[in-house]
Design an enzyme around this catalytic site. Structure first.
Site, PDB file in Angstrom:
ATOM      1  N   GLU A  50       0.851  -1.017  -0.022  1.00 33.45           N
ATOM      2  CA  GLU A  50      -0.080   0.020  -0.032  1.00 33.45           C
ATOM      3  C   GLU A  50       1.083   1.268  -0.119  1.00 33.45           C
ATOM      4  O   GLU A  50       2.021   1.179   0.516  1.00 33.45           O
ATOM      5  CB  GLU A  50      -1.013  -0.167   1.183  1.00 33.45           C
ATOM      6  CG  GLU A  50      -1.774   1.228   1.480  1.00 33.45           C
ATOM      7  CD  GLU A  50      -2.960   1.271   2.407  1.00 33.45           C
ATOM      8  OE1 GLU A  50      -2.874   0.309   3.272  1.00 33.45           O
ATOM      9  OE2 GLU A  50      -3.747   1.966   2.348  1.00 33.45           O
ATOM     10  N   CYS A 245      -6.752   0.629   2.684  1.00 34.05           N
ATOM     11  CA  CYS A 245      -7.708   1.889   2.846  1.00 34.05           C
ATOM     12  C   CYS A 245      -7.489   2.485   1.712  1.00 34.05           C
ATOM     13  O   CYS A 245      -8.453   3.373   1.330  1.00 34.05           O
ATOM     14  CB  CYS A 245      -7.442   2.573   4.071  1.00 34.05           C
ATOM     15  SG  CYS A 245      -7.911   1.803   5.632  1.00 34.05           S
ATOM     16  N   ASN A 376     -11.962  -3.253   0.425  1.00 33.89           N
ATOM     17  CA  ASN A 376     -10.964  -3.584   1.444  1.00 33.89           C
ATOM     18  C   ASN A 376     -11.743  -3.822   2.917  1.00 33.89           C
ATOM     19  O   ASN A 376     -12.136  -4.885   3.121  1.00 33.89           O
ATOM     20  CB  ASN A 376     -10.088  -2.435   1.571  1.00 33.89           C
ATOM     21  CG  ASN A 376      -9.219  -2.525   2.809  1.00 33.89           C
ATOM     22  OD1 ASN A 376      -8.528  -3.635   2.812  1.00 33.89           O
ATOM     23  ND2 ASN A 376      -8.774  -1.380   3.477  1.00 33.89           N
ATOM     24  N   GLU A 377     -11.815  -2.898   3.815  1.00 34.61           N
ATOM     25  CA  GLU A 377     -12.242  -3.044   5.110  1.00 34.61           C
ATOM     26  C   GLU A 377     -13.301  -2.538   4.972  1.00 34.61           C
ATOM     27  O   GLU A 377     -13.835  -1.464   5.808  1.00 34.61           O
ATOM     28  CB  GLU A 377     -11.371  -2.404   6.306  1.00 34.61           C
ATOM     29  CG  GLU A 377     -10.188  -3.403   6.686  1.00 34.61           C
ATOM     30  CD  GLU A 377      -9.384  -2.624   7.621  1.00 34.61           C
ATOM     31  OE1 GLU A 377      -9.434  -1.632   8.182  1.00 34.61           O
ATOM     32  OE2 GLU A 377      -8.402  -3.496   8.096  1.00 34.61           O
TER      33      GLU A 377
HETATM   34  O1  AHR Z   1      -2.366  -1.632   6.900  1.00 33.98           O
HETATM   35  C1  AHR Z   1      -2.628  -0.500   7.168  1.00 33.98           C
HETATM   36  C2  AHR Z   1      -4.216  -0.174   7.117  1.00 33.98           C
HETATM   37  O2  AHR Z   1      -4.486  -1.004   8.057  1.00 33.98           O
HETATM   38  C3  AHR Z   1      -4.730  -0.579   5.699  1.00 33.98           C
HETATM   39  O3  AHR Z   1      -4.749   0.369   4.866  1.00 33.98           O
HETATM   40  C4  AHR Z   1      -6.130  -1.045   6.481  1.00 33.98           C
HETATM   41  O4  AHR Z   1      -6.459  -1.915   5.304  1.00 33.98           O
HETATM   42  C5  AHR Z   1      -5.975  -1.520   7.623  1.00 33.98           C
HETATM   43  O5  AHR Z   1      -6.803  -0.748   8.396  1.00 33.98           O
END
Ligand code: AHR
Length: 658
Positions: A50, A245, A376-377
């Site tokens: 990321e 994220c 994602n989340e």
């Molecule tokens: O890994 C950091 C963050 O943690 C990521 O962006 C997210 O998916 C999680 O909350």
């Protein structure tokens, strides 16, 4: 009597040949070598990428110029302009309305005898190396003939440590690219680059860029080789990108849109990085996503690493911790279309519209995409509703693409239960589970998957890291305590590899001066990089993943915490070796006696690879990157048994030829 002494001596020798002194009665472990229970997926251990912590811009993407296109919210952020003599209006930031993705540029108007110098500060400085070549380039437009750009590399005191001159030809109204190569004479992690132009004449500048020549595979405009090498050394089975994220975005406008990250880099529209402002105590006002590292480059990186590409796409929901903006279901089609087009971009024939774009970028062969994440989340019934629509459309067109669905932010609780149940009801291929927890949690949940359903959706342990309360040296939370707890947990993932098909630590990279999230797998500064103890653990599991799981039992049960011991066993069918991973998470040495069942005889020796440190707060640092690193040795085996004394706080990988 004499014989008794001899036997006692022999037993003592066997014990001592393992490591140290026996602390107590050995734990008897049985390994049914002849009863493999499942195949370990080739996808098992991968990496999560990321653009957080300056992971991409300012990190693995080797561009040294910050705000090269003047598209940051403050157009001259990262730049300092000096005029000799000063004249109002000699430097202007202008817009090209026709270039909607990258409209801004600077116009320098110089009179005879005047000069303007633009100095770029880089991302927390520029890492410059003595003897290395640097490739300068910019886009320019001028009516003047004979303008010269003097390009200097500078140390923090402003002294020149590399220099060249580039001649700008008259461009007759159009834009052209100017290139020059210069060699740096001194190493400095805090370098800068300046461009000086002397009048008379007017010149427009954009996309001012500087790359080192030593990028990964020497690719122009490529990636930092040392950072990619650390990934390559892990032999990751997959690479998840672009997050995290960042896929969701603060709001939908800020979401990751892969189509805007391909094609000529000057046409890739920059956006603010959500980590720019996510944590006020770690704000990074100069953090933007230029997308110089975009989806084509991610696929190429996956190919270079021999890893399965695993893109995660926005599902029509922005980050629910932030704006929680939602696309109405009736308006979801363009989002689903993005997913379908991505499969075509990665795998389509060059006669297809998106396959052609890939070919035009220099990769006519398909990338062989097999895995795709949606969301994602994200959580709630809104997510399940949207995921189902994606799944229906993608499976209808591409039945062989395996989909990853999100189980939210936590590995338990109402949010998790709803999604886990919902995704299983949809027969989703993979459920992405995230756990950022204290080390104790990892130790206590090493048996998490022992009781999971054996049929239906498989598990992608997509983001995890043990978050220790206390930091080690240099304020890093990547101490040995965290890594040890992760190793214990990973034995549980490995033991359950029939249902756990993928696992990746998160986040991957962090710049020591630009991080938002701590701990991380790999730390870098402008010139150096090192793997944390967690990196060493991930690498150990990845490099020794084997092919078949075999039961390793202690008193008939998996070893998952008894006397702080954790273990799993696999067979490497190619090398024909039994691989045992044994973690001692306690301070005291623990002895085990291991009898492989189903082997006619044991060889005389086994090899041991060990990570160990007596101090839980120990960590790797730039100065001492190998404080926790694997040590190899040989174990002597006797009497059809391996007797081994695992030192306190150790991760052990024992390989026995079968
Ligand atoms: O890994 C950091 C963050 O943690 C990521 O962006 C997210 O998916 C999680 O909350």
């Amino acid at each position: 009597m004499k014989n008794m002494y001899r036997t006692a001596l022999l037993v003592a020798c066997v014990f001592i040949e393992s490591v140290g002194v026996w602390a107590q009665q050995p734990h008897t472990l049985t390994v049914a070598v002849n009863k493999p229970t499942a195949t370990i997926q080739t996808t098992m251990w991968g990496v999560f990428f990321e653009d957080i912590n300056l992971g991409a811009d300012g990190g693995i993407y080797a561009e040294l110029v910050k705000n090269r296109s003047f598209e940051f919210s403050k157009p001259l952020m990262g730049w300092k302009a000096e005029q000799q003599p000063f004249r109002e209006g000699a430097l202007l930031v202008l817009n090209r309305p026709e270039q909607t993705n990258n409209p801004r540029f600077v116009r320098l108007t110089l009179q005879a005898g005047s000069s303007i110098t633009l100095t770029n500060e880089g991302f927390r400085g520029m890492g410059l190396k003595a003897g290395l070549q640097y490739h300068f380039s910019c886009m320019y437009r001028t009516e003047a003939a004979g303008l010269r750009l003097k390009v200097n590399l500078l140390n923090p005191n402003g002294e020149t440590i590399g220099s060249t001159t580039a001649q700008a030809a008259e461009t007759r109204g159009g834009w052209q690219t100017l290139k020059a190569t210069l060699t740096c004479q001194a190493t400095d992690a805090k370098g800068k680059m300046s461009i000086t132009i002397e009048g008379p004449g007017t010149i427009d500048l954009d996309m001012i860029s500087l790359f080192p020549a030593d990028t990964w595979k020497g690719r122009p405009g490529g990636m930092r080789a040392d950072m990619v090498q650390l990934l390559a050394d892990m032999k990751p089975a997959f690479i998840r990108f672009p997050g995290g994220c960042i896929a969701e975005g603060f709001d939908l406008n800020n979401r990751y849109q892969w189509k805007k990250t391909i094609g000529p880099i000057e046409e890739r529209q920059l956006i603010i990085n959500r980590w720019n402002f996510e944590f006020p105590h770690r704000a990074a006002p100069d953090y933007f996503q230029t997308f110089g590292l975009g989806f084509f480059e991610y696929f190429q990186l996956a190919e270079d690493l021999g890893a399965e590409p695993l893109p995660i796409l926005n599902c029509g929901m922005a980050c629910q911790f932030n704006s929680a903006e939602l696309v109405a279901v009736k308006d979801l089609d363009p989002y689903i279309q993005d997913a379908l087009d991505l499969v075509e971009f990665a795998n389509g024939d060059i006669t297809t519209p998106w396959g052609k774009k890939r070919a035009d970028m220099g990769h006519p062969a398909p990338f062989g995409l097999k895995l795709l994440g949606v969301g994602n989340e994200n959580w709630g019934p809104q997510y399940l509703e949207r995921f189902e629509l994606f799944q229906k459309a993608i499976k209808a067109k591409y039945p062989n693409i395996k989909l990853v669905g999100s189980s939210g932010t936590d590995p338990n609780g109402e949010r998790y239960e709803l999604l886990n149940k919902g995704l299983r009801a949809l027969n989703t291929d993979f459920i992405d589970e995230h756990y950022y927890r204290k080390p104790e949690w990892f130790l206590q949940h090493a048996a998490r998957y022992d009781t999971f359903p054996r049929t239906g959706s498989k598990i992608f342990a997509g983001e995890y890291a043990a978050h220790a309360d206390k930091t080690g040296p240099a304020n890093l939370r990547n101490n040995w305590q965290a890594a040890l707890a992760e190793a214990a947990f990973l034995t549980g993932l490995e033991r359950n590899a029939d249902i756990v098909h993928m696992a990746s630590y998160a986040p991957l990279f962090a710049h020591i001066e630009g991080w938002q999230w701590n701990p991380d797998l790999i730390w870098v500064d402008n010139l150096r990089s090192f793997g944390t103890p967690s990196y060493q653990v991930q690498k150990l599991f990845s490099l020794h993943k084997g092919h078949k799981i075999v039961p390793l039992l202690h008193n008939g049960a998996p070893l998952a915490g008894q006397d702080s011991l954790y273990a799993s066993a696999v067979i490497d069918t190619v090398a024909n070796e039994l691989l045992i991973k044994l973690v001692n998470a306690g301070a005291q040495p623990q002895s085990v006696s291991l009898a492989p069942q189903g082997l006619k005889k044991l060889p005389k020796e086994a090899s041991l690879l060990m990570l160990q440190h007596p101090d839980l707060m120990a960590a790797n640092t730039f100065e001492a990157p190998q404080t926790i690193a694997p040590k190899t040795s040989t174990l002597i085996l006797r009497a059809k048994q391996l007797k081994y004394n695992a030192p306190g706080y150790s991760v052990n990988m024992i390989r026995i030829k079968m």
